[in-house]
Design a protein around this motif. Sequence first.
Motif: not given
Length: 163
Positions: A43-50, A143-147, A9-13, A135-136
Motif C-alpha cells: 500500500a505504501a509503495l503504491i501510494w508513493e508511486a502512483l 484509472f485506465k485499462p493500462h492501470d 516512476y514516469d507514468f508518461s509510459d 485505490l481511490d
Amino acid sequence: MTTHVSQHYDFSDPDAAYAELARDLRALLAGERDLVANAANTAALIWEALPDLNWSGFYLYKSGELVLGPFQGKPACVRIAIGKGVCGTAAQRRETVLVEDVHAFPGHIACDSASNSEIVVPLLRGGELLGVLDLDSPKHARFKPHDARGIEALARIFVESLG
C-alpha cells in the motif's frame, strides 16, 4: 532486511512505469511472508508511486465480509459486505472493477467524499478470496485499462509473496 529507496516512476509510459514498480515491489517483499507486513509495504509503495491517489490499501476477507487492512490515506470504512460498493462488487465478481465516476456507481460506499474514481482488484489464491486491493482518486476517470493491468500485476506479486 530489505530497504526501499524512494524513486520517481514516469507514468508518461505507463507500461514501463508499472514494470519498474512491479520489479521494485518484488524486491521489497522478497523473503517476507507476513500478510500484514507485505500489505502495509505494498500500500505504501503504491501510494508513493502512483500520481493522483487519495487512498491506497487493502480490505481483507474475514468471516464472510471485507475488513479494513493496511492502507495509506484518510481513515476508512472498516467493514464492507460482499456485493456492496465497489470493493464488495469486485470481491463478489472476483474480477477487477474500474469506476470512472464513483458517484454514478450503484451502491457506492463513500468513505472519503473527495474520491471520484476507483479501481478494485480482488486478491485470489487459487479459488480462494483473500481480499481486495483498493485505490481511490480525487480525479474523475483517473484509472485506465493500462492501470488495471499494472495494478493486477502488483496484486499478483502481493499474493505470491504470501507463499
